[in-house]
Design a protein around this motif. Structure first.
Motif, short mmCIF file in Angstrom:
data_model
loop_
_atom_site.label_atom_id
_atom_site.label_comp_id
_atom_site.label_asym_id
_atom_site.label_seq_id
_atom_site.Cartn_x
_atom_site.Cartn_y
_atom_site.Cartn_z
N TYR A 25 0.79 -1.23 0.00
CA TYR A 25 0.00 0.00 0.00
C TYR A 25 0.83 1.28 0.00
CZ TYR A 25 -3.29 -3.59 1.29
OH TYR A 25 -4.04 -4.74 1.30
N THR A 53 -2.11 12.65 -12.49
CA THR A 53 -2.49 11.30 -12.11
C THR A 53 -2.79 11.35 -10.61
OG1 THR A 53 -0.17 10.74 -11.71
CG2 THR A 53 -1.09 10.20 -13.87
N THR A 94 -4.25 6.21 -4.04
CA THR A 94 -4.95 5.11 -4.69
C THR A 94 -6.13 4.66 -3.85
OG1 THR A 94 -2.90 4.33 -5.72
CG2 THR A 94 -4.73 2.77 -5.60
N LYS A 95 -7.31 4.64 -4.46
CA LYS A 95 -8.48 4.14 -3.76
C LYS A 95 -8.39 2.63 -3.62
CE LYS A 95 -13.54 4.31 -3.72
NZ LYS A 95 -14.76 4.81 -4.41
#
Length: 599
Positions: A366, A580, A584-585
């Motif tokens: 993550y 971008t 990040t989901k």
């Protein structure tokens, strides 16, 4: 500018570190150190791997390697993890260096010369099956004070009192469950009762300052009531030789005597490596310098009693008097910043039971931003806190992605589409002035909270400010300004939004330095916004001393380009391209996947 020492607890090198460890010593110390640099202070952040003691020998035996080989392997793992997490050490070193051995032995000699290290006969716990000394923490039994059944031989985690193995009721070896034998042996004891008056006066003065967390100061004062001499040597062949006992290779200094001295030895090593070998004194001899010690609550006793007692004894500031050694009068801690425990759900982390989340695994899956954010926003600052994957995903998605990430993304997207660069502002309207003022005010409120180690409140305040800017974009509706007649107003709103995003990025930079660098680039910046640590392989400074190191990896960095804490005008004309996403989901399925992984 003030000299500020960030003294960070030394992770033990018997294995990789889990996220509970870095929630106590790692992330809080880095957030504070980064903020203090931004606020203009001269920060020295030091630590290293703690590599002595019987637990290292036990772990090495299990793996069929030497203690040094095990320490070498785990040092490399820990160094990599902490760099990947972005912890901005000026020096992260080891307790097996020749420099550390020399500093520890100098403190022992002076403490002994001042009369605070006394030789006594003691009972040592021996494993009947191996003949090896059992360390205090590897002996468990019932606490004689609170009756807790799993107290350790050095401390009861339930009531917090210091213990000796002989105090325990029905003692047993944590390694194999056998009942230890106790034999007489000679050891050096730190005469804590002769230092109790000075310790009490120092703690009273610290309590009067009002800066310590109430649980830390009260616990520290309470343990003074039962103060007694503590053994500072052990019957073991892995550790720092005892000055005066060189003819006894089975005697070594207690790992907790040498580990806390690491804050001083790391500072000295750092200075030596800069080419100015006396520079460490700015943080240790200057009475105006400040020092903050970061750790989990299980280490309070060693930082609010043992280490201050060693410093007082070295300075000759106890009942027996004495004179400081070659290092001069050394500063006592300004504050012991202790966190509570981060648990894994409703259970303690346990590597032996597989109930653990290692730093390296979470970072690999993550990245550092979600983990740092969770620790800052929901960590064990003043009470135990539970890590759950559901909350981890929820905070990442609803706060980082939908809150901060969404603001950055939609602001940059509109600028890129309409202008391709940060536009100049026209005349400001009251709504523009109001949001700019709200963001500027955040530097005072967030900065005040960070300076007082209230990081959960600080990041909540920073995210509240982010929410105000999101409201501004919603209210002004720049995405609806299509006509040429609205172009000047569109430029003004997007300029104000860009300025707010830039300032919010500064507010969040101590917490999220990796994301801060990404946002900086999104707004057309160049290079690093927040300087990052690096791993450097260095040669042993004192190859004739120490545990035989030749070279080893350290964490260091050049943080001189750290941005100042405050607003800075955005650069009109800076190129802004379609961004971008910064964050990040995470899919909700992550929760079940991770629970299955642990199971």
């Amino acid at each position: 500018m003030t000299h500020v020492l960030s003294a960070v607890a030394w992770p033990y090198a018997n294995g990789p570190r889990h996220i509970g460890h870095v929630a106590g010593f790692g992330v809080p110390s880095d957030v504070f150190s980064r903020y203090m640099r931004m606020a203009g202070h001269d920060v020295l952040m030091v630590s290293g791997t703690d590599e002595h003691g019987t637990p290292i020998l036990v772990a090495a035996d299990k793996e069929g390697v030497s203690a040094k080989e095990l320490a070498d392997k785990n040092n490399t793992v820990i160094v990599t993890d902490l760099v990947d997490l972005g912890l901005s050490y000026d020096l992260f070193t080891r307790t097996t260096t020749g420099n550390h051995y020399a500093v520890v032995q100098e403190l022992f000699r002076t403490v002994h010369a001042n009369g605070y290290m006394v030789e006594q006969t003691a009972l040592a716990a021996i494993s009947p099956s191996t003949g090896r000394t059992l360390p205090d923490r590897y002996i468990e039994g019932t606490c004689p004070i609170c009756q807790y059944p799993d107290a350790r031989g050095d401390q009861c985690d339930n009531c917090g009192n210091q213990l000796d193995p002989t105090d325990l009721i029905n003692p047993r070896s944590k390694i194999n469950g056998e009942t230890p034998s106790f034999v007489e042996t000679q050891h050096f004891f730190l005469d804590l009762p002769a230092l109790a008056g000075s310790l009490s006066a120092w703690l009273d003065e610290r309590e009067a300052s009002g800066t310590w967390r109430p649980n830390v100061i009260k616990f520290s004062q309470n343990i003074l009531k039962e103060i007694r001499p503590r053994a500072m040597t052990r019957d073991i062949d892995w550790g720092i030789p005892v000055p005066g006992w060189e003819d006894q290779p089975s005697k070594r200094l207690y790992v907790w005597f040498d580990a806390v001295i690491g804050y001083l030895s790391a500072s000295i090593e750092w200075a030596r490596r800069t080419g100015d070998p006396e520079r460490w004194r700015d943080w240790w001899n200057d009475p105006e310098a400040l020092s903050y010690y970061f750790m989990g609550k299980d280490n309070i006793v060693f930082h609010s009693q043992i280490w201050p007692a060693e410093l007082l004894a070295y300075d000759g500031r106890g009942d027996r008097g004495g004179e400081p050694g070659t290092y001069g009068v050394l500063n006592l801690p300004t504050e012991v910043v202790s966190s509570e425990f981060l648990t894994m759900g409703d259970q303690q982390f346990s590597s032996s039971r597989g109930h653990v989340l290692y730093v390296q695994d979470v970072l690999a899956r993550y990245g550092p931003d979600p983990l740092r954010y969770f620790i800052c926003a929901a960590g064990p600052e003043t009470a135990d806190a539970a890590f759950t994957w559901a909350e981890f995903v929820q905070r990442n998605n609803s706060e980082l992605v939908a809150g901060w990430g969404n603001l950055v993304n939609r602001t940059a997207t509109m600028i890129a589409k309409s202008f391709g660069e940060i536009p100049a502002a026209g005349a400001l309207e009251p709504v523009d002035e109001a949001v700019l003022e709200a963001v500027r005010a955040g530097f005072d409120t967030v900065g005040d909270l960070l300076g007082r180690h209230r990081q959960r409140a600080a990041i909540a305040e920073a995210m509240r400010v982010v929410g105000e800017v999101n409201k501004y974009v919603t209210v002004t509706e720049p995405y609806k300004m299509k006509d040429e007649s609205q172009r000047e107003r569109l430029a003004t709103v997007l300029h104000v939004a860009a300025q707010c995003v830039s300032d919010c990025n500064t507010l969040l930079a101590p917490f999220l330095p990796h994301a801060a660098n990404k946002v900086h680039l999104v707004l057309g910046g160049e290079g690093e916004f927040m300087p990052m640590p690096r791993i450097e392989q260095v040669d042993e400074l004192d190859p004739d001393n120490g545990a035989g190191l030749v070279s080893y990896p350290v964490i260091t960095g050049d943080y001189s380009a750290t941005p100042t804490w405050g607003t800075r005008p955005v650069t009109v004309g800076a190129t802004v391209e379609k961004p971008t996403p910064v964050f990040t989901k995470l899919d909700p399925s992550v929760v079940e996947e991770e629970l299955a992984r642990v199971g």
